[in-house]
Each structure stands twice: as C-alpha cells, then as structure tokens.
Design an enzyme around this catalytic site. Structure first.
Site, PDB file in Angstrom:
ATOM      1  N   TYR A 139     -16.379 -47.020  14.326  1.00 29.27           N
ATOM      2  CA  TYR A 139     -17.609 -46.267  14.071  1.00 29.27           C
ATOM      3  C   TYR A 139     -18.747 -47.114  13.508  1.00 29.27           C
ATOM      4  O   TYR A 139     -19.861 -46.627  13.386  1.00 29.27           O
ATOM      5  CB  TYR A 139     -17.322 -45.108  13.117  1.00 29.27           C
ATOM      6  CG  TYR A 139     -16.726 -43.901  13.789  1.00 29.27           C
ATOM      7  CD1 TYR A 139     -15.426 -43.933  14.283  1.00 29.27           C
ATOM      8  CD2 TYR A 139     -17.459 -42.730  13.939  1.00 29.27           C
ATOM      9  CE1 TYR A 139     -14.875 -42.829  14.898  1.00 29.27           C
ATOM     10  CE2 TYR A 139     -16.912 -41.622  14.558  1.00 29.27           C
ATOM     11  CZ  TYR A 139     -15.627 -41.674  15.035  1.00 29.27           C
ATOM     12  OH  TYR A 139     -15.082 -40.576  15.646  1.00 29.27           O
ATOM     13  N   LYS A 196      -1.848 -48.024  15.013  1.00 30.31           N
ATOM     14  CA  LYS A 196      -1.393 -48.434  16.342  1.00 30.31           C
ATOM     15  C   LYS A 196      -1.131 -49.933  16.265  1.00 30.31           C
ATOM     16  O   LYS A 196      -1.651 -50.740  17.056  1.00 30.31           O
ATOM     17  CB  LYS A 196      -2.475 -48.067  17.382  1.00 30.31           C
ATOM     18  CG  LYS A 196      -2.077 -48.266  18.826  1.00 30.31           C
ATOM     19  CD  LYS A 196      -0.950 -47.358  19.300  1.00 30.31           C
ATOM     20  CE  LYS A 196      -0.461 -47.819  20.670  1.00 30.31           C
ATOM     21  NZ  LYS A 196       0.811 -47.178  21.060  1.00 30.31           N
ATOM     22  N   ASP A 229       0.383 -42.383  18.599  1.00 35.74           N
ATOM     23  CA  ASP A 229       0.838 -41.620  19.769  1.00 35.74           C
ATOM     24  C   ASP A 229       2.036 -40.739  19.413  1.00 35.74           C
ATOM     25  O   ASP A 229       2.086 -39.554  19.752  1.00 35.74           O
ATOM     26  CB  ASP A 229       1.139 -42.547  20.970  1.00 35.74           C
ATOM     27  CG  ASP A 229       1.942 -43.787  20.613  1.00 35.74           C
ATOM     28  OD1 ASP A 229       2.197 -44.024  19.417  1.00 35.74           O
ATOM     29  OD2 ASP A 229       2.318 -44.524  21.545  1.00 35.74           O
ATOM     30  N   ASP A 253     -10.380 -38.883  13.478  1.00 36.46           N
ATOM     31  CA  ASP A 253     -11.217 -37.946  14.236  1.00 36.46           C
ATOM     32  C   ASP A 253     -10.359 -37.203  15.256  1.00 36.46           C
ATOM     33  O   ASP A 253     -10.391 -35.975  15.347  1.00 36.46           O
ATOM     34  CB  ASP A 253     -12.330 -38.725  14.958  1.00 36.46           C
ATOM     35  CG  ASP A 253     -13.184 -37.808  15.818  1.00 36.46           C
ATOM     36  OD1 ASP A 253     -13.568 -36.729  15.332  1.00 36.46           O
ATOM     37  OD2 ASP A 253     -13.437 -38.160  16.997  1.00 36.46           O
ATOM     38  N   ASP A 257      -8.807 -32.862  15.341  1.00 34.08           N
ATOM     39  CA  ASP A 257      -9.071 -31.811  16.339  1.00 34.08           C
ATOM     40  C   ASP A 257      -7.739 -31.213  16.795  1.00 34.08           C
ATOM     41  O   ASP A 257      -7.598 -29.998  16.965  1.00 34.08           O
ATOM     42  CB  ASP A 257      -9.834 -32.363  17.556  1.00 34.08           C
ATOM     43  CG  ASP A 257     -11.347 -32.143  17.450  1.00 34.08           C
ATOM     44  OD1 ASP A 257     -11.873 -32.223  16.315  1.00 34.08           O
ATOM     45  OD2 ASP A 257     -11.990 -31.901  18.486  1.00 34.08           O
TER      46      ASP A 257
HETATM   47  C1  IPM Z   1     -16.413 -35.288  13.552  1.00 29.97           C
HETATM   48  C2  IPM Z   1     -17.253 -35.578  14.769  1.00 29.97           C
HETATM   49  C3  IPM Z   1     -18.029 -36.875  14.614  1.00 29.97           C
HETATM   50  C4  IPM Z   1     -17.021 -37.984  14.449  1.00 29.97           C
HETATM   51  C5  IPM Z   1     -19.017 -37.186  15.754  1.00 29.97           C
HETATM   52  C6  IPM Z   1     -20.049 -36.103  15.910  1.00 29.97           C
HETATM   53  C7  IPM Z   1     -19.692 -38.512  15.589  1.00 29.97           C
HETATM   54  O1  IPM Z   1     -16.463 -35.583  15.907  1.00 29.97           O
HETATM   55  O2  IPM Z   1     -16.978 -35.159  12.456  1.00 29.97           O
HETATM   56  O3  IPM Z   1     -15.198 -35.134  13.681  1.00 29.97           O
HETATM   57  O4  IPM Z   1     -16.513 -38.520  15.442  1.00 29.97           O
HETATM   58  O5  IPM Z   1     -16.719 -38.318  13.306  1.00 29.97           O
HETATM   59 MN    MN Z   2     -14.442 -34.955  15.564  1.00 28.75          MN
END
Ligand code: IPM
Ligand code: MN
Ligand code: NAD
Length: 364
Positions: A139, A196, A229, A253, A257
């Site tokens: 990042y 990883k 993984d 990140d 999700d």
């Molecule tokens: C998050 C988002 C951000 C990230 C994006 C919008 C840059 O996906 O906060 O999880 O990857 O950190």
């Molecule tokens: Mn995210």
C-alpha cells in the site's frame, strides 16, 4: 465549566461517498441517542468536493484532525466519476499513513446464527479479530512503470516491510490478546501470524523473525502461524479456531472481506485505525457501494458498530455497551435491512437502533 463539558470529546465526521453518506448519518444519530458527551463536526471531504474544487484534503487537514479532534468517524470513499480514485487514496490512505494509524483492528463477530452462510456455526464460534498492518506493505505505492503502453512495459509494485513497522503491529496483537476478552467474557489466548513466507521469502522472513522474537515476550499466549492461502480455507472450514490474527496490509484487506461474510456480509463489519495515544479513525469495512447508493437499502449496522467501537476507544464504555446490545436486538428481531433478512430501509433500521439506545423506541 461543568463536568459534562470537561469530559466531552470532539469527533470529526467524514461521511465521504456513496452509501457512506447514508450509513454515517445513522451512526451519528445513534451516537446522539446514546447521550455520550461528544461534539461532532462534519467535513465534506469526498468525491463531490474533489469534483467541485479539486480538493481532496485541504492544506494542513491531517494536522488539524490530529490537533482538534479526539477521534474521526469515516464512511467510505470511491465514486465512479473519479476514475483515478485519487481522492480515496489521498483522504483514506492519507489518514492511515500520514497520521501513522498503524493498527487496523477489524473484529469479526457473528451476532446471530441466521447471518452466517456456514452450516451449524453459532455466535460463540465466530469471535476473532484481525489486526492488519496499516502503514506499509504494497500500500505504500512504491514502484513505477517503464516503457508505458508498449509491448515491453514493466510495472513494479514494492512490498515495503520495516523492522519497526512489523514489530509494532505484532506487539500490538499480543497486547490486544492480553487485554481484550471474547464476547462471553473469557480471555483471549492465541495470536496467529498470517503470511506467505513460502513464496515471499524476504518480507516473510522479516515477519517470521519479528514474530518469533516478540512472541517469546508473551509466554502465556500461544503463538501460531498459517500461510494466507490455508487461512482462507480454514476460515470457511472452521472459523472456531481463530482468536487474534495479525497480518500485513494486503492480506488483512482480503481476509477481512472474507471474514465479513461470516458475520452476515460487509454491511455488518466494523473497524478502527489506531495509533495508541493519538487521534484514531473509525470506519466500517465496506466501501461506497455505488450500485446501491442513494436507494435507502444499505445496511447501517456496520457503521453503527463502528461508532460503538469508537465510543469504547474514547472510554464511553456504557454507551458502547448499549449500542451493541441494541444492534444485537435489531438483528434478533429482524429490524434490519434486506441484506440480513429484514425489510427496513437504511434510515428506518438506524432509527430503530437509535430508539432502542435512547430507551424511547422508534420516534419516526
Ligand atoms: C478497506 C478498503 C481499502 C483498502 C481501499 C478502499 C483502498 O478496501 O478499507 O478495506 O484496501 O484498505
Ligand atoms: Mn477492503
Ligand atoms: P463495497 O464494499 O463498496 O461493496 C461490495 C459489495 O458489498 C457490494 O455488493 C455492495 O452492495 C455490498 N455492500 C457493501 N456495503 C454494504 C452495506 N452497508 N449494506 C449492504 N450491502 C453492502 O466494495 P466495492 O464494490 O469493491 O467498491 C466500491 C467502491 O468503494 C470502490 O471505489 C472502492 O475502492 C471503494 N472502497 C472504499 C472503502 C473505504 O473507503 N473504506 C472500502 C472498500 C471499497
């Protein structure tokens, strides 16, 4: 000055774009309903402002946030009209990097079995936290492009890992494990480092060495390791095994999700971007969700749980407890948006929680 005034905290509110502008007002009204002694000031940073006057972050914006506020509540950034996503990069990643908010704390909690897509999984089975390094990794946007647009184009994207950066997030994870309890009040006991290192040997080697050294300082906490993984597979196969996970920026990140899906989707996931002792920033895990924006369908509970997390960080424990209890009740009674099985709109779901929190019931 009365005692309320003396203890009052200042919160900067940045709703941002898309559904951020729908869920954050609900979080704000729930904070108001909680009676927490806070003063909230809203900022218009986001796509509209950028398209209007090319400003992403006003001059000295981050210094102002750090100086004048105790915490920041953020919605989401991302708008199809801003193809470069430059405003999201400068505002969101800007806060994380320039304010050095190195610990991205993403709790993963299942409030009701009905919300989990996995069979036979109950709330007690999903109660872990991901601690994501928030200021380094891929990042940092270090890299570049050579021979742009030609058949010989070369693109590099560096994965930056510093000894200090890796060590402090690992130490934060052990401290978190030592001080934070599970929802049922039992102590946390395991820290799992996810990397990883079998393929990314240089960065992975640093994470491995730092983890080994820091974990030796916490002999009562079990130190574990898993490749990213395998971790994805295990998170779906058996989420019961996880307690505290520490990982780099990008893996954090991605796995949060995935973890959000265990909680009922992105609309349920909360997060904090923290540097102990400094002004920290709190935001739901989800993005601006352009396809559903402006339709009053976005789930506000992730933003509301984020507000509770922020209030707890500011030592408004009782108010945070009341908000979390109200969210749990909303989920149980299906006073929610459609993504998690209810039939309310964003505003109505937020009103219901605010009503519970204030003890007055739904006012509208
Ligand atoms: C998050 C988002 C951000 C990230 C994006 C919008 C840059 O996906 O906060 O999880 O990857 O950190
Ligand atoms: Mn995210
Ligand atoms: P997203 O999180 O916006 O949406 C992913 C999916 O989840 C979509 O189907 C969306 O409808 C659903 N969803 C998300 N939040 C929801 C909610 N509260 N209630 C109900 N459903 C919800 O991710 P994306 O589609 O990949 O990204 C959209 C934009 O948001 C992009 O510009 C991206 O860069 C940005 N983004 C910003 C942040 C942030 O500011 N923190 C985080 C992630 C993505």
């Amino acid at each position: 000055m009365d005692s309320k005034k003396r203890t009052s905290k200042r919160i900067a509110v940045i709703p941002g774009d898309g559904i951020g502008r729908e869920v954050i007002p609900e979080a704000v009204s729930v904070i108001r309903a909680s009676g927490a002694a806070v003063e909230m000031t809203e900022f218009d940073w986001g796509a509209d402002r950028y398209l209007r006057d090319q400003t992403t972050v006003p001059p000295e914006g981050f210094a102002m946030l750090g100086r004048d506020f105790d915490a920041i509540l953020v919605g989401a950034f991302g708008d199809p009209r801003v193809k470069t996503n430059i405003h999201a990069k400068e505002i969101l990643l800007g806060m994380r990097f320039k304010m050095d908010l190195y610990a991205n704390v993403r709790p993963v909690r299942l409030l009701d079995a009905a919300l989990c897509p996995l069979k036979g999984v109950e709330p007690k089975d999903v109660d872990f936290s991901v601690l994501r390094e928030n200021t380094e990794g891929v990042y940092t946007d270090a890299g570049g492009v050579l021979k742009l647009g030609t058949a010989d184009e070369i693109a590099t994207q560096e994965d930056i890992n510093t000894r200090k950066g890796v060590e402090r997030i690992i130490r934060y994870a052990f401290e978190y494990c030592q001080t934070q309890t599970r929802l049922d009040g039992s102590p946390r006991s395991k820290v799992l480092m996810c990397d990883k290192s079998n393929a990314m040997t240089y960065a992975g080697g640093l994470w491995q060495r730092a983890f080994k050294e820091v974990s030796a300082e916490y002999p009562k906490i079990a130190a574990q390791h898993m490749y990213v993984d395998t971790l994805c597979m295990q998170m779906v196969r058996d989420p019961r095994q996880f307690d505290v996970i520490v990982t780099n920026n990008m893996f954090g990140d991605i796995i949060t999700d995935l973890a959000a899906a265990l909680q009922g989707g992105l609309g349920m996931a909360a997060s904090g971007n923290i540097h102990p002792g400094r002004t920290s920033m709190f935001e739901p895990v989800h993005g601006s969700a352009p396809p559903i924006a402006g339709k009053n369908v976005a789930n506000p509970l992730g933003a509301i749980l984020t507000a509770a997390m922020m209030l707890r960080h500011l030592a408004f424990e009782e108010e945070a407890d009341r908000i979390e209890a109200a969210v749990l009740e909303a989920v149980r009674q299906k006073k929610t948006t459609e993504d998690i099985g209810g039939d309310l709109g964003t505003r109505e779901a937020g009103d219901w929680v605010a009503g519970q929190v204030s003890g007055k019931g739904v006012s509208s």
